[in-house]
Write a protein that holds these residues in place. Structure first.
Motif, mmCIF file in Angstrom:
data_model
loop_
_atom_site.group_PDB
_atom_site.id
_atom_site.type_symbol
_atom_site.label_atom_id
_atom_site.label_comp_id
_atom_site.label_asym_id
_atom_site.label_seq_id
_atom_site.Cartn_x
_atom_site.Cartn_y
_atom_site.Cartn_z
ATOM 1 N N PHE A 1 0.935 -1.116 0.037
ATOM 2 C CA PHE A 1 0.012 0.013 0.026
ATOM 3 C C PHE A 1 0.955 1.140 0.021
ATOM 4 O O PHE A 1 1.921 1.410 0.360
ATOM 5 N N PRO A 2 0.347 2.345 -0.518
ATOM 6 C CA PRO A 2 1.201 3.584 -0.640
ATOM 7 C C PRO A 2 1.629 4.265 0.565
ATOM 8 O O PRO A 2 2.601 5.117 0.921
ATOM 9 N N SER A 3 0.716 3.832 1.789
ATOM 10 C CA SER A 3 0.867 4.547 2.977
ATOM 11 C C SER A 3 0.399 3.555 4.197
ATOM 12 O O SER A 3 -0.332 2.838 3.873
ATOM 13 N N VAL A 4 0.762 3.686 5.497
ATOM 14 C CA VAL A 4 0.106 3.191 6.466
ATOM 15 C C VAL A 4 -1.148 3.512 6.705
ATOM 16 O O VAL A 4 -2.072 2.512 6.848
ATOM 17 N N GLU A 5 -1.571 4.803 6.316
ATOM 18 C CA GLU A 5 -3.027 5.254 6.523
ATOM 19 C C GLU A 5 -4.189 4.641 5.324
ATOM 20 O O GLU A 5 -5.130 4.386 5.638
ATOM 21 N N SER A 6 -3.416 3.887 4.327
ATOM 22 C CA SER A 6 -4.299 3.506 3.338
ATOM 23 C C SER A 6 -4.364 2.067 3.548
ATOM 24 O O SER A 6 -5.359 1.246 2.852
ATOM 25 N N VAL A 7 -3.911 1.504 4.442
ATOM 26 C CA VAL A 7 -4.108 -0.287 4.741
ATOM 27 C C VAL A 7 -5.452 -0.424 5.339
ATOM 28 O O VAL A 7 -5.626 0.163 6.620
ATOM 29 N N PRO A 8 -6.274 -0.936 4.759
ATOM 30 C CA PRO A 8 -7.572 -1.422 5.376
ATOM 31 C C PRO A 8 -7.714 -2.096 6.934
ATOM 32 O O PRO A 8 -6.648 -2.573 7.143
ATOM 33 N N ALA A 9 -8.662 -1.942 7.514
ATOM 34 C CA ALA A 9 -8.663 -2.438 8.813
ATOM 35 C C ALA A 9 -8.436 -4.155 9.012
ATOM 36 O O ALA A 9 -7.930 -4.465 9.972
ATOM 37 N N ASP A 10 -8.611 -4.789 8.103
ATOM 38 C CA ASP A 10 -8.547 -6.266 8.508
ATOM 39 C C ASP A 10 -7.122 -6.443 7.958
ATOM 40 O O ASP A 10 -6.662 -7.982 7.928
ATOM 41 N N TRP A 11 -6.410 -5.663 7.431
ATOM 42 C CA TRP A 11 -5.116 -5.980 7.037
ATOM 43 C C TRP A 11 -3.860 -5.605 8.000
ATOM 44 O O TRP A 11 -4.265 -4.617 8.843
ATOM 45 N N ARG A 12 -2.852 -6.337 8.370
ATOM 46 C CA ARG A 12 -1.800 -5.895 9.212
ATOM 47 C C ARG A 12 -0.656 -5.716 8.646
ATOM 48 O O ARG A 12 0.011 -6.448 7.762
ATOM 49 N N VAL A 13 0.159 -4.579 8.903
ATOM 50 C CA VAL A 13 1.255 -4.202 8.335
ATOM 51 C C VAL A 13 2.346 -5.045 8.940
ATOM 52 O O VAL A 13 2.326 -5.234 10.120
#
Lengths: 321, 321
Positions: free
Chosen positions: B282-294
């Motif tokens: 993803f282009p940024s941490v902010e764009s990562v959806p809720a069901d996803w874990r960085v």
């Protein structure tokens, strides 16, 4: 394998899945309908009609083909042809093919090359791309092909629309592959015309969309034999179908082969599968397109008759096993 | 078979192809996307987007599943799940499935019933219909599934879009199926949680379209192991990818199983395939959806590193054979 056999690097196991996939896909030309080809998790194929026609056929070595009777290239062509005939029989044009290949680890890479060449050649003849697939190891060679197609705005032509009073017509050849199988079964390799029909059929792809555009009321791919497949149409449509033998083309070459083998060429035409001709019903003789030949009619009732009578003898491909 | 074994009428050979097909398709409920289901030459599936996403996977008994480790129902579920995960990884929603089944003639009908039940159950979970297929006989059980999907107007998310500076995230579980395989390989049948993950994965189908809508730059289905599959993304995108172990979830249950077997649970998480998690950038941490874990980041360069260093040890599922 003897000393001249392939080294491990020349086998499926030696190249590995990714090596094989690269080998059979790199440098191939895709049609415009292939929006994203092999190499990702999935392919993307154009479906301009807003619907996609899809069919799967599985071919097993020793059941659907024999590598001592056919070249790997012919097997590849056949695997594609039998599938594309299914979308043609709906009145659709083929767009993309996906190939699932299960084969023994010691399969020579050259065999896969030839199978792939056959697939790409037949796909090109049909106007479709090979857009994706999967390669796994197994005890025997199993080829699974899925074909996608586009209806170009037409309604799909199913098996259930035949009505009493319709005329019955076919496009493509009947009996040739059966004659070829009989020849091969006796240990002969010629005449090439009938043997080639068995090894790699040439279904009349364009005749499917042509029939749909002309108002065909039902259509089917003749894969199990004319009478057996017309039986599916009769059952699905709730009608009876009569085939007139005087309208059937029994090519002189089939007559010659049948005479040589002591067989009945008309029996091949009526019950031999694997040529993948198309059979369809039309509302009138006038609506039958030029590439189609009228061979009978649809009546009230049920079942399939030949010249008004039940056909004596086995109906369909099981006879040929 | 003993006296209690199935009679011939209760086998694939006894029922015949059409009997089997009727048995596994009749009375099933199709979603609205199935415009024409099984029973004709081909199926017709809605493709409202004007494009169709398609992928094929082949599963072979003894290679991809074992009927002494899994029930036929679980095999059916798995065959569908691994395929649907591929269209999810493009950001598409599944619409239809085609099933090519090659099986020995003496396969009990009850086994096919259960495989079909598993397929229909998992297809329903995914929102797709089983729209067609083919049934043939062979020496071994080979299941080929093709899945179709719709992009709902979004661009497909490929493996090639990751850019330096992107964040790496996953949805779904990692390491569970590998732990289950280790347990089964030692002859155990529990704990059920990890064994079940091996027998029938539960990919996070909805997370794929979710990621696409959120602007994911690349995505892949984790089928061969996290590091191996991220390697495909790194290569296709021309970037390097770094995984941070402190961000990886190593569930206490995996730790417990690993302790019992003397194994490394982190190794399962990094290299175990078959859970069919999704990995995306993803282009940024902010764009990562809720069901996803960085779990890491994309950098310039090439290859996949763990905490900045090359990972020591086998990468990917071949280790698990």
């Amino acid at each position: 394998m003897g000393a001249d056999g392939p080294s491990s690097a020349d086998t499926v196991a030696g190249m590995g899945e990714f090596g094989v996939i690269r080998r059979v896909t790199e440098g191939r030309v895709q049609p415009p309908s292939t929006l994203l080809g092999p190499g990702d998790d999935a392919a993307v194929v154009a479906a301009p009609d807003g619907r996609v026609v899809a069919s799967t056929d599985v071919l097993v070595e020793g059941v659907h083909f024999r590598l001592d009777w056919s070249t790997p290239e012919q097997v590849g062509r056949k695997a594609v042809a039998v599938n594309v005939a299914d979308v043609a029989a709906m009145g659709a044009v083929p767009t993309g093919l996906l190939v699932g290949l299960a084969c023994p680890p010691d399969t020579p890479a050259s065999v896969l090359d030839e199978v792939a060449n056959g697939m790409w050649a037949e796909a090109a003849r049909a106007g479709a791309g090979v857009v994706g697939g999967d390669m796994v190891t197994s005890d025997s060679l199993v080829i699974s092909v899925t074909v996608l197609g586009d209806l170009e705005g037409r309604a799909p032509v199913t098996r259930s629309g035949a009505r009493p009073g319709d005329v019955l017509a076919v496009a493509g050849r009947l009996g040739w592959a059966a004659a070829g199988l009989a020849v091969l079964g006796r240990g002969f390799r010629s005449p090439v015309a009938v043997v080639g029909a068995q090894r790699a059929p040439e279904p009349p792809y364009a005749a499917g969309p042509q029939a749909a555009a002309a108002g065909a009321t039902s259509m089917i791919d003749v894969s199990d034999g004319l009478l057996a497949d017309l039986g599916h149409v009769a059952e699905a449509s709730g009608v009876g179908i009569d085939v007139r033998t005087e309208l059937l083309e029994v090519h002189q070459r089939l007559v010659d082969v049948a005479n040589a083998l002591g067989a009945d060429p008309l029996h091949w035409v009526l019950t031999g599968g694997e040529d993948h001709a198309l059979a369809a019903t039309f509302p009138s003789v006038e609506s039958v397109p030029a590439d189609w030949r009228v061979i009978g009619s649809v009546r009230q009732g049920e079942g399939v008759t030949v010249d008004g009578r039940p056909y004596e003898g086995p109906q369909g491909w099981e006879h040929w096993r």
